[in-house]
Design a protein around this motif. Structure first.
Motif, mmCIF file in Angstrom:
data_model
loop_
_atom_site.group_PDB
_atom_site.id
_atom_site.type_symbol
_atom_site.label_atom_id
_atom_site.label_comp_id
_atom_site.label_asym_id
_atom_site.label_seq_id
_atom_site.Cartn_x
_atom_site.Cartn_y
_atom_site.Cartn_z
ATOM 1 N N LEU A 653 31.760 25.102 90.005
ATOM 2 C CA LEU A 653 30.839 26.223 89.818
ATOM 3 C C LEU A 653 30.255 26.574 91.183
ATOM 4 C CD1 LEU A 653 28.891 24.930 86.664
ATOM 5 C CD2 LEU A 653 31.063 26.182 86.755
ATOM 6 N N TYR A 654 30.459 27.811 91.635
ATOM 7 C CA TYR A 654 30.048 28.209 92.990
ATOM 8 C C TYR A 654 28.927 29.246 92.939
ATOM 9 C CZ TYR A 654 30.120 30.008 97.740
ATOM 10 O OH TYR A 654 29.747 30.395 98.998
ATOM 11 N N GLU A 658 21.496 27.313 93.687
ATOM 12 C CA GLU A 658 22.124 26.254 92.914
ATOM 13 C C GLU A 658 21.453 25.937 91.581
ATOM 14 O OE1 GLU A 658 23.679 22.966 95.548
ATOM 15 O OE2 GLU A 658 22.275 23.932 96.927
ATOM 16 N N THR A 661 23.909 26.829 88.588
ATOM 17 C CA THR A 661 25.112 25.994 88.526
ATOM 18 C C THR A 661 24.762 24.541 88.226
ATOM 19 O OG1 THR A 661 25.018 25.795 90.949
ATOM 20 C CG2 THR A 661 26.488 27.459 90.027
ATOM 21 N N THR A 662 23.624 24.078 88.739
ATOM 22 C CA THR A 662 23.187 22.711 88.443
ATOM 23 C C THR A 662 22.959 22.536 86.946
ATOM 24 O OG1 THR A 662 22.142 22.454 90.608
ATOM 25 C CG2 THR A 662 21.386 20.996 88.847
ATOM 26 N N ALA A 665 26.232 22.817 84.881
ATOM 27 C CA ALA A 665 27.031 21.594 85.015
ATOM 28 C C ALA A 665 26.447 20.467 84.168
ATOM 29 C CB ALA A 665 27.102 21.171 86.485
ATOM 30 N N THR A 679 29.481 21.288 91.568
ATOM 31 C CA THR A 679 28.840 22.534 91.985
ATOM 32 C C THR A 679 29.030 22.684 93.488
ATOM 33 O OG1 THR A 679 26.686 21.495 92.378
ATOM 34 C CG2 THR A 679 27.119 22.353 90.154
ATOM 35 N N SER A 680 29.013 23.928 93.946
ATOM 36 C CA SER A 680 29.248 24.178 95.370
ATOM 37 C C SER A 680 28.391 25.333 95.846
ATOM 38 C CB SER A 680 30.726 24.497 95.622
ATOM 39 O OG SER A 680 30.946 24.832 96.983
ATOM 40 N N SER A 731 22.168 30.101 84.035
ATOM 41 C CA SER A 731 23.198 29.197 83.521
ATOM 42 C C SER A 731 23.868 29.759 82.273
ATOM 43 C CB SER A 731 22.586 27.831 83.221
ATOM 44 O OG SER A 731 21.564 27.945 82.242
#
Length: 741
Positions: A653-654, A658, A661-662, A665, A679-680, A731
């Motif tokens: 997940l980019y 963050e 995505t955090t 995830a 995540t990135s 999210s």
């Protein structure tokens, strides 16, 4: 909404509409007619002595809203709604067929069931039927809600500005569709607006692929639209070679530029590298005069120190490759020799305009004797330049020499140019973002009209220091006005809020949104974005606590049966970053309880992943989940079912912010235990990002929070494997895209 009534009243349903009592037959006919007209309606099903009602709604929003209302109208007294939450039974073949519909119907059983020696079931069935009849009439005859009622163009444009500022493509395109359907805008204005939207999203491919681009290129257009297309041309043809500093490739790229883009030379002062490169390359290819080229080189020097030398190399290379005209065998005749052709000043000015030397053309015409031709040249240059100073000089020349009468008797285009010039000189020099903000202090009626992208695109954004000063000095009343009509303002100043250290600025705008009390899609996406900016900037505990208080007010004004997932997204964002590291702080815990209390009246609209998110945050904070929220879960529901295909897959997940995505995830790890997820937030070009893109089975990019260079880099590394693009923040947007496969 299409329902096969013959199939519904077929096998698996003991009810035949033509064989029931006349009163019920009339009710069913009305329900079926309403469903066909995309209204909310209910149909009964009886099997083995049990009775269910199925509720049909045309949209997911109306379905969720109907479920919430059924809680009050039917509730636990006469139904299984508290336990089953209107869910279909996948093991029932009758329900399995209905589950294929784009919007699944709601289902509930009428309780108590039929039993010998009791009449309660008859009373229950009569009560439910009467309640559904009255409810459907109320729902279908009520005035349009805020989600359905036509809005003014100003309101939609404000939401559009917020969506562009938040890089939310979904809401931005929805606003555009609303304008196309309801606003009094012609095809050209809609095309201009669409191109500005794509530019705001930095989607240059969409600009060049727009269905009306050929039409726009062939017509007179606002300078801001020309600049948008210039930026798209730069991104498509010139940017890679310019970044690499390869002048030969740049020259080859402009030679290959389609002819339709050659008229993009505007002759106006350049203020960005992209515009300077595009204007200079087109001028070089068109063999513009030294005056034009020198002006462009001087402007390039004010943009970046090394840019003029880079462009000079392109010019020298072009001249080396271009055959020079041979010297004439005989010297030309003197210009004053009888019979020799000579160029009049007006012809010289016309040539300047053709070469894009608009400033020089105006300077020349202002020295000439007044004439209709001189007025035409001045109006043409002034409108293309859109410079307040040059416009004022042109109007002064026309007024001093009494040329209005000549213009009135000339072409419609000339009269239109004069009307534009008079309006521009009246409003243009006096309106900018400074005066727009000043207008908020004294009444925002005129400011609201002025905050139109066709006008504000020409305004220079405020500096970071000027914006900071204004936000700190603004009263609560003025901040509330900004929150009400500040969409275009936020779109113009987005970069300032993205910068590190801008947490306090984001908090002030959140205060404005809260004080305005406004409820709209634009406010919601802007709130999510501002929280992202604020939390990424490592706010102090005081700023963080204040931001949570304002955010709670925004959520309270915007929560409904169809926005509960957004409210839970806000909760997840606010508790997912370093700013909330002190998880048990009173501000964070208080915010958790405020949000859960706010969504409680709409708890039936919470989906299983929302509940999982609430449980996740509660676990981090060390607090309990309100029991009534858990009690309303569908007992046999499997929240992980839509994501089961991701089992044993590597997922990345980019996003540059963050929090979303955090959280996504974390939820996916709970719902799909065997998933391998990362995540990135790597910058484009990094070796780690290249490896992630090359090795992931599923790669998700949150485009609302990613540089386009990074998206292109990831796409290139993915090869033929797809990239899942998420066009909204939060999210839930990530999970929604993944659930759809």
């Amino acid at each position: 909404m299409s329902v096969d009534f013959k199939e519904f009243f077929g096998p698996g349903n003991d009810i035949t509409p033509t064989r029931v009592e006349p009163n019920l037959q009339l009710i069913l006919e009305n329900f079926m007619a309403g469903i066909q007209q995309r209204q909310i309606g209910f149909l009964p099903r009886s099997s083995n002595g049990r009775l269910w009602w199925y509720g049909f709604a045309p949209t997911p929003r109306q379905q969720r809203e109907t479920l919430a209302i059924l809680d009050s109208w039917i509730g636990p007294t006469f139904s299984d709604l508290p336990r089953q939450r209107g869910a279909l039974n996948p093991a029932d073949p009758f329900d399995a067929a209905l589950a294929q519909a784009p919007v699944k119907p709601l289902r509930f059983e009428v309780l108590p069931r039929q039993t010998a020696g009791s009449e309660a079931w008859k009373h229950a069935r009569g009560q439910v039927r009467d309640a559904l009849l009255v409810l459907s009439k109320l729902l279908n005859s009520r005035p349009p809600s805020e989600f359905d009622a036509p809005r003014t163009t100003v309101e939609v444009l404000d939401d559009l500005g917020h969506a562009i500022a938040a890089r939310d493509r979904t809401v931005a395109l929805a606003c555009l569709r609303e304008l196309e359907a309801t606003a009094d805008l012609d095809q050209s204005n809609l095309a201009f607006l669409r191109l500005r939207l794509f530019a705001g999203l930095e989607d240059w491919k969409a600009v060049l692929g727009d269905r009306d681009l050929d039409h726009v290129l062939a017509m007179r257009r606002p300078l801001s639209v020309t600049q948008v297309i210039q930026q798209a041309v730069y991104a498509r043809w010139f940017a890679p070679h310019d970044a690499a500093g390869t002048e030969k490739e740049l020259l080859g790229a402009v030679a290959a530029l389609p002819a339709a883009f050659r008229p993009l030379f505007s002759g106006t002062p350049t203020t960005s590298r992209a515009r300077a490169v595009v204007e200079f390359l087109i001028a070089v290819q068109g063999d513009a005069g030294d005056d034009t080229l020198n002006r462009l080189l001087d402007e390039a020097g004010t943009i970046e120190p090394g840019l003029p030398a880079h462009l000079r190399n392109v010019l020298h290379l072009h001249r080396e490759q271009t055959p020079q005209p041979t010297a004439p065998s005989e010297p030309p005749a003197p210009l004053d020799q009888p019979g020799a052709p000579s160029e009049s000043p007006l012809e010289r000015a016309t040539g300047m305009i053709a070469r894009g030397e608009l400033q020089a053309a105006i300077d020349l015409v202002l020295t000439l004797e007044p004439s209709l031709r001189a007025a035409y040249l001045l109006l043409t240059c002034a409108r293309d330049l859109q410079s307040p100073q040059q416009a004022a000089l042109a109007l002064e020349y026309i007024s001093t020499h009494h040329l209005h009468g000549l213009i009135d008797g000339a072409s419609a285009r000339l009269r239109d140019d004069l009307a534009w010039l008079e309006q521009f000189t009246q409003d243009g020099p006096d309106l900018d973002w400074h005066t727009w903000l000043e207008a908020l202090d004294v009444g925002y009626g005129s400011a609201a009209v002025a905050a139109d992208p066709e006008i504000t695109d020409a305004w220079t954004p405020l500096s970071s220091s000027a914006l900071t000063t204004w936000l700190y000095d603004a009263s609560d009343e003025v901040l509330g006005k900004l929150g009400e009509i500040g969409g275009q303002f936020m779109a113009a100043h987005r970069d300032i809020f993205v910068e590190d250290g801008a947490a306090e600025l984001s908090e002030r705008v959140l205060a404005g949104l809260a004080l305005s009390g406004k409820s709209s899609a634009g406010v919601r996406v802007q709130t999510q974005a501002l929280l992202d900016y604020l939390l990424s900037a490592n706010p102090t505990s005081a700023v963080f606590a204040s931001a949570l208080e304002w955010t709670d007010l925004i959520v309270s004004a915007n929560v409904s049966a169809v926005t509960t997932t957004w409210a839970i997204d806000i909760l997840q964002t606010a508790t997912a970053t370093a700013a909330a590291a002190a998880a048990t702080s009173p501000a964070t815990v208080d915010f958790f309880y405020k949000i859960t209390n706010t969504v409680r009246p709409f708890k039936t609209a919470l989906d299983p992943t929302d509940i999982e998110a609430i449980k996740l945050v509660a676990g981090e904070l060390g607090v309990g989940v309100p029991e009534d929220l858990l009690a309303d879960q569908v007992q046999d529901a499997d929240p992980g079912a839509p994501y089961r295909y991701l089992q044993d897959s590597k997922v990345v997940l980019y996003s540059l912010t963050e929090s979303a995505t955090t959280r996504a995830a974390q939820i996916l790890r709970i719902l799909v235990p065997k998933i391998d997820i990362e995540t990135s937030a790597e910058r484009d070009g990094s070796s780690k990002l290249a490896a992630q893109a090359a090795n992931a089975d599923v790669f998700v990019v949150v485009t609302a929070s990613a540089k386009h260079a990074a998206t292109d880099f990831i796409t290139a590394k993915r090869g033929t494997r797809p990239v899942v693009l998420v066009n909204s923040r939060g999210s839930s947007a990530i999970l929604r895209e993944l659930a759809e496969g």
